[in-house]
Write a protein that holds these residues in place. Structure first.
Motif, PDB file in Angstrom:
ATOM      1  N   VAL A 255       0.811  -1.203   0.000  1.00  0.00           N
ATOM      2  CA  VAL A 255       0.000   0.000   0.000  1.00  0.00           C
ATOM      3  C   VAL A 255       0.854   1.266   0.000  1.00  0.00           C
ATOM      4  O   VAL A 255       0.385   2.325  -0.394  1.00  0.00           O
ATOM      5  CB  VAL A 255      -1.012  -0.032   1.169  1.00  0.00           C
ATOM      6  N   VAL A 256       2.132   1.160   0.398  1.00  0.00           N
ATOM      7  CA  VAL A 256       2.945   2.368   0.258  1.00  0.00           C
ATOM      8  C   VAL A 256       3.117   2.704  -1.223  1.00  0.00           C
ATOM      9  O   VAL A 256       3.320   3.861  -1.583  1.00  0.00           O
ATOM     10  CB  VAL A 256       4.327   2.281   0.950  1.00  0.00           C
ATOM     11  N   TYR A 257       2.992   1.706  -2.075  1.00  0.00           N
ATOM     12  CA  TYR A 257       3.052   1.997  -3.513  1.00  0.00           C
ATOM     13  C   TYR A 257       1.717   2.544  -4.015  1.00  0.00           C
ATOM     14  O   TYR A 257       1.682   3.257  -5.010  1.00  0.00           O
ATOM     15  CB  TYR A 257       3.511   0.767  -4.296  1.00  0.00           C
ATOM     16  N   VAL A 258       0.629   2.191  -3.318  1.00  0.00           N
ATOM     17  CA  VAL A 258      -0.643   2.848  -3.622  1.00  0.00           C
ATOM     18  C   VAL A 258      -0.513   4.338  -3.337  1.00  0.00           C
ATOM     19  O   VAL A 258      -1.100   5.186  -3.992  1.00  0.00           O
ATOM     20  CB  VAL A 258      -1.789   2.226  -2.790  1.00  0.00           C
ATOM     21  N   MET A 259       0.303   4.646  -2.327  1.00  0.00           N
ATOM     22  CA  MET A 259       0.480   6.058  -1.986  1.00  0.00           C
ATOM     23  C   MET A 259       1.432   6.738  -2.963  1.00  0.00           C
ATOM     24  O   MET A 259       1.190   7.863  -3.387  1.00  0.00           O
ATOM     25  CB  MET A 259       1.045   6.177  -0.571  1.00  0.00           C
ATOM     26  N   ILE A 260       2.532   6.062  -3.313  1.00  0.00           N
ATOM     27  CA  ILE A 260       3.576   6.779  -4.035  1.00  0.00           C
ATOM     28  C   ILE A 260       3.391   6.720  -5.556  1.00  0.00           C
ATOM     29  O   ILE A 260       3.698   7.684  -6.251  1.00  0.00           O
ATOM     30  CB  ILE A 260       4.976   6.270  -3.618  1.00  0.00           C
ATOM     31  N   LEU A 261       2.888   5.603  -6.089  1.00  0.00           N
ATOM     32  CA  LEU A 261       2.820   5.496  -7.557  1.00  0.00           C
ATOM     33  C   LEU A 261       1.991   6.604  -8.208  1.00  0.00           C
ATOM     34  O   LEU A 261       2.424   7.179  -9.218  1.00  0.00           O
ATOM     35  CB  LEU A 261       2.284   4.113  -7.965  1.00  0.00           C
ATOM     36  N   PRO A 262       0.806   6.911  -7.681  1.00  0.00           N
ATOM     37  CA  PRO A 262       0.042   7.994  -8.321  1.00  0.00           C
ATOM     38  C   PRO A 262       0.789   9.321  -8.286  1.00  0.00           C
ATOM     39  O   PRO A 262       0.723  10.099  -9.243  1.00  0.00           O
ATOM     40  CB  PRO A 262      -1.236   8.073  -7.492  1.00  0.00           C
ATOM     41  N   ALA A 263       1.527   9.561  -7.179  1.00  0.00           N
ATOM     42  CA  ALA A 263       2.297  10.804  -7.116  1.00  0.00           C
ATOM     43  C   ALA A 263       3.379  10.800  -8.191  1.00  0.00           C
ATOM     44  O   ALA A 263       3.631  11.819  -8.846  1.00  0.00           O
ATOM     45  CB  ALA A 263       2.913  10.958  -5.727  1.00  0.00           C
ATOM     46  N   MET A 264       3.989   9.635  -8.402  1.00  0.00           N
ATOM     47  CA  MET A 264       4.980   9.538  -9.472  1.00  0.00           C
ATOM     48  C   MET A 264       4.318   9.788 -10.819  1.00  0.00           C
ATOM     49  O   MET A 264       4.911  10.391 -11.718  1.00  0.00           O
ATOM     50  CB  MET A 264       5.616   8.144  -9.462  1.00  0.00           C
TER      51      MET A 264
END
Lengths: 539, 193, 315
Positions: A255-264
């Motif tokens: 889920v940390v990638y749920v947080m970071i991927l959209p920002a990327m």
């Protein structure tokens, strides 16, 4: 498009024309649902941010101060749980994702508009239950480790239920987006003509659909442990507290990638527009999002090197962990390469996007110390970890979100914000952020454990620095929001394409009409055709 | 891929993709419980062996049969409506509902026997898992029944036809999944000590 | 605190040296990439900013395969190097020397208790002889705790229901902090202990003195109560100097009038103190949480009497 005279009259407010409670509460327009998510999540950002300021205030002194240790524990639990579950997970995917996925792929709405509205309302129901638990507030930390969480008198059962609902909302939103991206793209938009934000959101949605059910069942088991006395996580009954941690991190790491991927994804949109250059390494960035999503499922154990998990498992998880760094590094190199020979302007979306890259590099590199087994033993559960994830989550995701909010504010509201105020807010946010969180790296290396209501006096100096930094950070955020709110009312009307972007959302009016496009656009090129090859615009 | 771009909500491709994504979610939901099962089975092999003997294999097997039959009836229902046979669809949906009720009734008999014997979720890890897994599965059966009642109501009003039967089809997929979970639960809990 | 102000590995224990070496190794690699990426980011941002009055004519560069390969392969190799180095040291940290002396560590909210091979039990203070490898065998009586010696760069969670271990090789005499690193409840941040490393002769002398004290036996009830209070870890929650901790101070507690959470006020007499040990959460003093564990069954009646006798001495 850029020189297009501004035709939107103040009366023509596009999708915003209708007024009244029902027009929002029962809307199936993805844009309105997105706006409701924005208000909800930003509201919790403010609340959880205020809690953080209180925590920092208490940490000005090492001993007892302001409120009791128990209250401190409650406050950091609420800060973490709200920031994670009510703000940062839904903030970009559910809020900006809802608003912009259909606009960026050129369709009239998401695949299942009714389900989308339903997702929002179970999110709200989950929030209501969660906030209801404040009557007997939780003091477990947002990680809810058993057996403490199974024993403490706080309202863990109700909270589990609330978070289960929020998780369901997250799953259904992800499902909706997957189907939307698969089936609703504008004519001519093949996979490699999709904007990178869409790739990022696709990878994000896959993670949401596949990881959230595990935390859902974990919360159910935790509730069952408290209500029925099942002992899955209780060693006294033959259970295993580490099983809870495995389940928890099987969700909470992906889920940390749920947080970071959209920002990327947002950064990948903003950088080429303001550098006036095609994105460098489109396919590399697109596939790295999928790679991160995939490898992200295999590394949860790196949260557990010192938990009592077997040494062999630790070794495997450490090895896999380093491979998440590769696609992440690729993205950073590609963004930097995009700047090469550009013609860069520094409007506020670009400033936030560049600070994303700057801060995320620090967050990423400090991750190496946490991924390596020997050094993790020392810095795990210290302020080093706190600093690391604030650099990735706040320095990363939140900067990405701020970039997105500034970038798309004209499109969403039909008005421009004040750029001077936005820039001053940016200065405060970025410098305040560094002053707040950089000292924590040093504190952690010196051994200050996290979640300490009181701490040995030798750590005081750097804590004071961090607390003072938090005030500047807060001031910056206040100015930013004040600027937004003021511009909502009386900002100058925005042109359709203020940043001269090539993605489809800029081809419709600001704000977009109810069904997004007067006529569905046909796509003939990828959306990053900046640079001198691109004399004539597409179409 | 963009072929049904202008299609109305509930178009076949998107609906099918949606239900498969949903089933993937469900798979991981149960997957966590199966993982817990695997772990505790290894660490508490003796307990699992003793306790599984207490379950009623005959009723378990009967329930497997009931649920398998219900999968068959709903499959027939889908085949029927694809040919436009509305009446047969209604018969099949009713049969499936009846079988689902039967399943829950047998489950009720088993659980009340367990409670009567003093076996509760808190008794030990095996019964904890048994009640959690069959309970969660039972909730899925209930949810499926709710959807089928709604389908039956729609079918009564003649909403489905050879051209439009997506809700029936995706409910069928869901029901097969629920069936499949039971097919794993039955041997794991009742048969393998 | 030499760390991290100087880039020199700390020599206070075997692990501290090795871990710091890994840390510095990673820091060098991370530092290189930090300078490289941030440098390019800032350089490009300044060098290629849009100049006033100049028409923008940017080249149509969409990527470069060779570069992609470079920045996949080189970081990957370095990451493997970091992994291997971290792994080697980790394995060393997890493999106790065969001649390690064993000390039992019991964690409970919010106290550390150390039991030496000779049977002595001491709360919140661990004394070790210099140069002697030690294996700590740890278990928790309640929730998960974390045993953390920052100076040694060593940490291990302590679980209820199963043993975990940590081994240490002290290489410098001195006093070091021990923290609880895994959040365990209200008193988590006060769950601290001290590690005292002494040269062999002093350590032996200390052990002998302690044993003699124990053999002297015939303690007064108050002395016995003091020993019990310390070994049961009462000092983790209750101070004896008047300052409030997780629980109320015991200074002058006997005979004082306390206000309960119910608003009622009672005199802390023998009966109240006995009940507070056996049914601690029945009558809680205002301003405190009902979190004290019950000692019913674990303390015998004469031990309770000894504790009360001790409390009477805390004027």
């Amino acid at each position: 498009m850029a020189d297009h005279p501004n035709t939107s009259l103040p009366e023509d407010r596009g999708y915003l024309s209708e007024h009244g409670f029902r027009s929002w509460a029962l809307t199936m327009d993805h844009k309105r649902i997105g706006v409701m998510y924005i208000w909800t999540t930003l509201g919790f950002f403010v609340v959880a941010g205020i809690l953080a300021l209180l925590l920092r205030l208490k940490l000005l002194v090492p001993g007892p101060a302001l409120f009791s240790d128990h209250t401190y524990n409650v406050l950091f639990t609420m800060h973490g749980a709200m920031m994670i579950f009510l703000f940062i997970i839904p903030a970009i995917p559910s809020a900006l994702g809802n608003f912009f996925i259909p606009l960026l792929i050129g369709c009239r709405d998401v695949a299942f508009p009714r389900l989308n509205l339903f997702s929002y309302w179970i999110f709200v129901a989950g929030i209501a239950v969660t906030v209801g638990t404040l009557a007997a507030p939780m003091d477990t930390g947002w990680t809810f480790y058993t057996p403490y969480s199974a024993q403490t008198s706080a309202a863990v059962t109700a909270l589990s239920f609330g978070l289960f609902l929020i998780g369901m909302s997250s799953i259904l939103t992800g499902l909706n987006f997957i189907v939307t991206i698969h089936t609703m793209r504008a004519p001519g938009m093949g996979w490699y003509r999709m904007p990178l934000f869409i790739w990022a959101m696709y990878a994000t949605s896959v993670i949401q659909v596949l990881s959230t059910p595990v935390i859902g069942i974990t919360f159910l088991l935790l509730a069952a442990e408290r209500v029925f006395g099942i002992g899955f996580f209780d060693p006294a009954k033959g259970g295993d507290p580490l099983l809870f941690q495995h389940f928890f991190w099987f969700y909470s790491h992906p889920v940390v990638y749920v947080m970071i991927l959209p920002a990327m994804g947002i950064v990948s949109e903003v950088v080429p527009v303001f550098a006036r250059k095609p994105i460098f390494g489109y396919k590399a960035i697109a596939y790295s999002a999928l790679a991160i999503a995939l490898i992200g499922f295999l590394v949860w154990g790196h949260h557990m090197f010192v938990s009592g998990m077997s040494t062999v498992a630790g070794v495997i998880f450490s090895f896999l962990t380093f491979f998440v760094a590769v696609p992440t590094g690729m993205k950073i190199f590609n963004w930097i390469a995009t700047l090469y020979k550009g013609s860069i302007t520094f409007e506020s979306p670009m400033l936030y996007a560049l600070s994303f890259i700057f801060l995320f590099i620090i967050g990423g590199l400090t991750g190496l110390f946490l991924g390596a087994l020997a050094t993790d033993v020392h810095v795990h559960d210290t302020y080093f970890l706190v600093a690391h994830f604030h650099y990735t989550m706040m320095g990363g995701t939140v900067m990405g979100l701020f970039a997105g909010l500034h970038y798309w504010f004209p499109k969403m509201t039909g008005r421009m914000f004040n750029e001077t105020w936005a820039k001053s807010a940016w200065w405060l946010v970025v410098s305040g952020f560094n002053v707040t969180f950089f000292p924590m790296f040093i504190l952690g290396m010196q051994g200050m454990p996290r979640r300490y209501a009181e701490y040995p006096a030798k750590y005081q100096a750097l804590n004071v620095v961090a607390t003072v930094g938090s005030w500047f950070l807060a001031l910056g955020v206040i100015i930013m929001f004040a600027n937004f709110i003021k511009s909502l009312r009386n900002g100058p009307l925005a042109p359709d394409n203020p940043w001269r972007g090539l993605t489809l959302e800029w081809q419709t009016t600001s704000p977009p009409p109810e069904e997004n496009f007067h006529e569905i656009p046909t796509v003939t090129d990828w959306p990053y055709g900046y640079g001198s090859r691109n004399e004539a615009p597409r179409e | 891929m963009s072929d049904n771009h202008e299609a109305p909500n509930g178009a076949p491709v998107s609906a099918r993709l949606g239900i498969w994504a949903f089933l993937a979610t469900e798979l991981l939901l149960f997957g966590a419980l199966f993982t817990a099962y695997a772990q505790f089975r290894i660490t508490h092999a003796e307990l699992f062996h003793q306790e599984h003997l207490k379950l009623n294999r005959v009723l378990g097997a009967l329930n497997t049969l009931v649920l398998l039959t219900s999968s068959l009836t709903i499959a027939i229902g889908i085949a029927a409506i694809r040919r436009g046979l509305q009446k047969l669809l209604k018969v099949c949906l009713s049969l499936t509902l009846a079988l689902a009720c039967g399943f829950l009734f047998i489950k009720y008999l088993e659980w009340s026997h367990d409670f009567h014997m003093g076996w509760f979720p808190r008794t030990n890890l095996f019964f904890g898992l048994y009640f959690m897994m069959t309970g969660l599965h039972g909730l899925h059966v209930l949810a499926g029944m709710g959807v089928m009642i709604w389908l039956l109501y729609k079918a009564q009003r003649g909403s489905f036809s050879a051209e439009y039967n997506t809700p029936v089809e995706i409910t069928g997929l869901y029901w097969h999944f629920v069936d499949l979970v039971w097919i794993y639960l039955f041997p794991l809990l009742y048969l393998i000590g | 605190m030499p760390y991290p102000t100087t880039l020199k590995a700390s020599e206070v224990s075997l692990a501290s040296h090795d871990v710091d070496a890994v840390f510095i190794f990673i820091l060098a690699i991370a530092g290189f990439f930090f300078v490289l990426t941030q440098g390019l980011l800032i350089y490009f941002a300044i060098r290629y900013r849009k100049k006033k009055g100049v028409e923008e004519a940017t080249p149509y560069i969409t990527g470069n395969h060779a570069l992609e390969v470079v920045w996949i392969v080189i970081p990957s190799l370095l990451l493997v190097a970091i992994f291997v180095y971290g792994l080697t040291v980790f394995i060393k940290m997890r493999t106790p020397l065969p001649n390690a002396a064993e000390i039992q560590v019991t964690a409970s909210q919010f106290t550390w208790s150390f039991k030496y091979p000779d049977g002595r039990s001491v709360a919140n203070e661990l004394r070790l002889p210099l140069g002697q490898p030690v294996k700590l065998i740890m278990i928790s009586r309640d929730v998960i705790h974390g045993f953390f010696i920052p100076a040694y760069r060593q940490k291990q969670d302590v679980l209820p229901g199963s043993y975990t271990y940590l081994w240490l090789l002290p290489k410098q005499a001195g006093t070091y902090d021990i923290y609880c690193s895994q959040y365990c409840g209200t008193g988590h941040s006060l769950m601290r202990a001290t590690l005292i490393v002494m040269p062999q002769p002093q350590y032996q002398a200390w052990v002998a003195a302690e044993l003699q004290k124990q053999q002297a036996g015939a303690q007064s009830p108050a002395e016995r109560g003091k020993a019990l209070f310390e070994s049961a870890g009462g000092g983790g929650c209750h101070s004896i100097d008047g300052s409030p901790k997780v629980g109320p101070t015991l200074k002058g507690i006997f005979g004082s009038r306390v206000t309960l959470t119910t608003g009622q006020s009672v005199v802390a007499d023998e009966e109240y103190l006995r009940e507070s040990l056996e049914e601690p959460n029945e009558q809680v003093v205002q301003g405190f949480q009902p979190i004290m564990p019950s000692f019913r069954g674990s303390l015998k009646q004469d031990e309770i009497a000894a504790l009360i006798a001790y409390m009477k001495t805390l004027k």
